[in-house]
Design a protein around this motif. Structure first.
Motif, PDB file in Angstrom:
ATOM      1  N   ASN A 298      35.794  39.562  48.746  1.00  0.00           N
ATOM      2  CA  ASN A 298      36.367  38.358  48.142  1.00  0.00           C
ATOM      3  C   ASN A 298      36.879  37.497  49.287  1.00  0.00           C
ATOM      4  O   ASN A 298      37.838  37.854  49.968  1.00  0.00           O
ATOM      5  CB  ASN A 298      37.501  38.716  47.183  1.00  0.00           C
ATOM      6  N   PHE A 299      36.229  36.355  49.484  1.00  0.00           N
ATOM      7  CA  PHE A 299      36.534  35.523  50.645  1.00  0.00           C
ATOM      8  C   PHE A 299      37.265  34.267  50.204  1.00  0.00           C
ATOM      9  O   PHE A 299      36.730  33.439  49.465  1.00  0.00           O
ATOM     10  CB  PHE A 299      35.241  35.151  51.373  1.00  0.00           C
ATOM     11  N   GLY A 300      38.505  34.136  50.653  1.00  0.00           N
ATOM     12  CA  GLY A 300      39.340  33.021  50.263  1.00  0.00           C
ATOM     13  C   GLY A 300      40.232  33.403  49.099  1.00  0.00           C
ATOM     14  O   GLY A 300      39.924  34.318  48.332  1.00  0.00           O
ATOM     15  N   PHE A 301      41.355  32.696  48.946  1.00  0.00           N
ATOM     16  CA  PHE A 301      42.273  33.016  47.861  1.00  0.00           C
ATOM     17  C   PHE A 301      41.642  32.611  46.548  1.00  0.00           C
ATOM     18  O   PHE A 301      41.323  31.437  46.324  1.00  0.00           O
ATOM     19  CB  PHE A 301      43.611  32.303  48.049  1.00  0.00           C
ATOM     20  N   PRO A 302      41.469  33.555  45.610  1.00  0.00           N
ATOM     21  CA  PRO A 302      40.663  33.287  44.414  1.00  0.00           C
ATOM     22  C   PRO A 302      41.504  33.063  43.171  1.00  0.00           C
ATOM     23  O   PRO A 302      42.709  33.327  43.132  1.00  0.00           O
ATOM     24  CB  PRO A 302      39.888  34.594  44.265  1.00  0.00           C
ATOM     25  N   TYR A 303      40.834  32.638  42.128  1.00  0.00           N
ATOM     26  CA  TYR A 303      41.433  32.713  40.807  1.00  0.00           C
ATOM     27  C   TYR A 303      41.689  34.183  40.496  1.00  0.00           C
ATOM     28  O   TYR A 303      40.889  35.057  40.828  1.00  0.00           O
ATOM     29  CB  TYR A 303      40.510  32.091  39.763  1.00  0.00           C
ATOM     30  N   VAL A 304      42.787  34.466  39.842  1.00  0.00           N
ATOM     31  CA  VAL A 304      43.337  35.814  39.762  1.00  0.00           C
ATOM     32  C   VAL A 304      42.337  36.863  39.272  1.00  0.00           C
ATOM     33  O   VAL A 304      42.238  37.947  39.865  1.00  0.00           O
ATOM     34  CB  VAL A 304      44.621  35.812  38.889  1.00  0.00           C
ATOM     35  N   ASP A 305      41.582  36.594  38.217  1.00  0.00           N
ATOM     36  CA  ASP A 305      40.759  37.644  37.625  1.00  0.00           C
ATOM     37  C   ASP A 305      39.489  37.938  38.415  1.00  0.00           C
ATOM     38  O   ASP A 305      38.914  39.014  38.257  1.00  0.00           O
ATOM     39  CB  ASP A 305      40.422  37.296  36.176  1.00  0.00           C
ATOM     40  N   THR A 306      39.049  37.022  39.243  1.00  0.00           N
ATOM     41  CA  THR A 306      37.901  37.325  40.095  1.00  0.00           C
ATOM     42  C   THR A 306      38.212  38.503  40.995  1.00  0.00           C
ATOM     43  O   THR A 306      37.424  39.460  41.108  1.00  0.00           O
ATOM     44  CB  THR A 306      37.516  36.099  40.937  1.00  0.00           C
ATOM     45  N   LEU A 307      39.354  38.459  41.652  1.00  0.00           N
ATOM     46  CA  LEU A 307      39.746  39.563  42.526  1.00  0.00           C
ATOM     47  C   LEU A 307      39.924  40.844  41.720  1.00  0.00           C
ATOM     48  O   LEU A 307      39.531  41.931  42.170  1.00  0.00           O
ATOM     49  CB  LEU A 307      41.028  39.203  43.270  1.00  0.00           C
ATOM     50  N   LYS A 308      40.507  40.761  40.537  1.00  0.00           N
ATOM     51  CA  LYS A 308      40.728  41.952  39.719  1.00  0.00           C
ATOM     52  C   LYS A 308      39.397  42.592  39.327  1.00  0.00           C
ATOM     53  O   LYS A 308      39.270  43.822  39.304  1.00  0.00           O
ATOM     54  CB  LYS A 308      41.521  41.602  38.465  1.00  0.00           C
TER      55      LYS A 308
END
Length: 592
Positions: A298-308
């Protein structure tokens, strides 16, 4: 669009609205903390965080009929999706909580005279029944995956259930089909009491007509659904422009050109999903299916559920939260050292910092070290940027600016026919893809998106004007907008000749009290979501990361950040709205 009461739907009086009014800073905190003065007044909420009352009502009726009185139900459109929820529950919840899980499947009673028409909508429901203690884990799956049923599907299927037109399907062991109330049963001949062909046909036609009138209204042509899907896919490809409306149900001719720059792109390379997060979830699932169980990036600060999704489904992920050139160098060092990955997921631009990764450099690394590149273009939009030239998969939330009206959810994924994984992804989709996009939602999305391209220019202009006001004001600490961020050169590398910088920006203040005063004073709609046709303001970090504010701050995402989704208002008017809010903040005025 101003003056919403706490908990009111945005737009107002909209049964399937995507946003809800949280008009003060304290209301946002109250929502996150579950305080009754906020939660008790909410008529609706963002659909992946707040279970719509129509869905709750249907779930309660299913529990009453099929489950123990203390159980709860989470509703899904297919048995395969319900099975994935059960697998998630059993992998993450304590075993004691999953001992009594049950799944029920409801399908259409094919004996009904309306069955032929109703079958066009695939009105099936699968419910996972669990204990109240296990329900938070089911809700976790529901939120991350975006696999739950839509509120419109819930209303439609709940009506069928109450009328006896959905039957329990237990793999061929179901009870005798229920034919429903008398008004849905076949007609009888007056002469001898035996069914006649004419009587049956007339009764069926009458009941089908009545049913469709009640459920859909006069303006919903059910034969239009497939053509509407085709129109949506072609708009996403950039092959159907302007305010074009379909004149019938006949298939459109083959696409000759598109605005994506990929000559081989076909309509069937574009897949539609019930929401944007479901597109991301299924892109990840497809890549796991064709490339095996490797970690993602995961590259860059994402929308919360993408990382989850990347963390909880599969073997996990490597997170580069800054998405900087230094992070890219660090990733390259890992790759040179022999580490291998499934895919790199990124947003372009990111939410909420509007930073843009170097897609050209990432593409080079992906080709050299064999990983897929998945780009979320929701915020940039394909009317402003072209990222498919670099990506293997492009995903987007159609709920946002593509729809604009804030009354329907949707998502899309494009498989790049020039990508190295294209053939494998298409084969996976042919085996596994389930079209769960509900017919009514499709109709609304098609109608809403007809003027998508023409709306973008106005949004771009308004956002640039507002950004110009904010970045020069002494109260503002920093503005985040693609035109002004450090990674602007990366945005310009993908920006179309006639494109702008989008309709989303964020700001931070030198003084938290000024941020609160600004938010409370600004006379716009205030609530979750973005990309609406009206300006929508949110203390985004409070809503998305309230339980992890310190973690977010470690990546430069400050807790008092305010995100602005710019709408279609007259430019001079919306600029004055922001100037007035800044004046109120200077004076310390607040409505809290």
């Amino acid at each position: 669009m101003t003056g919403f009461a706490l908990g009111e739907s945005i737009p107002p009086d909209t049964a399937h609205a995507v946003s809800v009014s949280l008009p003060t800073w304290s209301a946002n905190i109250g929502y996150e903390e579950g305080q009754d003065w906020v939660i008790g007044r909410m008529t609706i909420g963002y659909p992946r965080f707040f279970i719509h009352k129509s869905i709750q009502a249907f779930a309660n009726d299913l529990v009453q009929k099929f489950g123990p009185p203390s159980s709860k139900a989470m509703l899904f459109p297919t048995r395969q999706i319900a099975a994935r929820c059960v697998a998630f529950l059993t992998s993450r919840a304590p075993p004691a909580l999953t001992a009594n899980l049950a799944v029920i499947h409801l399908t259409l009673d094919t004996a009904s005279p309306s069955a032929k028409t109703l079958a066009l909508f695939s009105p099936a429901i699968s419910a996972v029944l669990c204990s109240p203690d296990a329900f938070p884990f089911a809700k976790e799956y529901w939120q991350h995956a975006g696999d739950g049923i839509s509120s419109r599907r819930a209303e439609f299927c709940h009506g069928l259930f109450r009328d006896g037109l959905l039957r329990l399907d237990d793999d061929g062991k179901q009870k005798k089909p229920c034919r429903g109330p008398r008004r849905y049963q076949k007609g009888q001949s007056i002469d001898d009491g035996k069914p006649t062909v004419v009587a049956r046909e007339e009764a069926a036609q009458e009941e089908e007509s009545r049913f469709l009138e009640e459920r859909f209204g006069r303006n919903l042509d059910v034969s239009f659904v497939e053509a509407a899907k085709s129109a949506i896919r072609r708009r996403i490809a950039g092959a159907l422009r302007g305010d074009h409306e379909l004149g019938g149900v006949a298939p459109l001719p083959d696409m000759k050109t598109n605005s994506r720059g990929i000559v081989e792109l076909r309509e069937d390379d574009i897949y539609l999903f019930p929401c944007g997060m479901n597109a991301i979830f299924n892109a990840h699932r497809a890549l796991l299916g064709v490339r095996g169980g490797m970690k993602s990036i995961n590259f860059g600060f994402p929308y919360v559920d993408t990382l989850k999704i990347l963390q909880k489904f599969g073997p996990g992920c490597l997170f580069y939260g800054h998405g900087s050139d230094e992070d890219l160098d660090a990733l390259e060092a890992r790759l040179r050292g022999g580490e291998r990955f499934l895919a790199l997921f990124c947003e372009f631009p990111g939410n909420p910092l509007l930073a843009c990764p170097d897609l050209g450099q990432i593409r080079r690394l992906a080709d050299e070290y064999d990983f897929a590149l998945v780009v979320d273009e929701t915020i940039g939009t394909f009317a402003n940027i072209n990222v498919l030239q670099f990506a293997d998969v492009v995903v987007s939330s159609l709920t946002k600016i593509f729809s604009g009206d804030c009354n329907v959810m949707g998502g899309s994924a494009i498989f790049n026919p020039s990508g190295r994984y294209y053939a494998a992804l298409k084969a996976f989709a042919q085996r596994e893809f389930e079209d769960t996009y509900w017919a009514e939602d499709v109709i609304f999305m098609e109608r809403n998106s007809r003027d998508f391209v023409s709306r973008i220019d106005r949004v771009n202009a308004n956002a640039e004007a507002i950004a110009g006001v904010l970045r020069c004001h002494p109260l503002i600490k920093r503005i985040y907008y693609p035109q002004y961020v450090e990674s602007r050169k990366n945005y310009e590398a993908c920006k179309l000749p006639g494109g702008g910088y989008g309709g989303l920006l964020s700001v931070t203040f030198h003084d938290r009290t000024k941020a609160v005063a600004f938010y409370d004073a600004i006379e716009t709609a205030k609530g979750p979501s973005l990309g609406t046709n009206f300006t929508l303001v949110s203390p985004y970090v409070l809503l998305a990361h309230y339980q992890e504010l310190e973690w977010a701050a470690s990546f430069g995402v400050e807790p008092d950040l305010i995100r602005v989704s710019v709408g279609l208002e007259e430019t001079g008017h919306i600029v004055k709205v922001f100037e007035s809010a800044l004046e109120a903040a200077e004076k310390g005025a607040t409505l809290a």
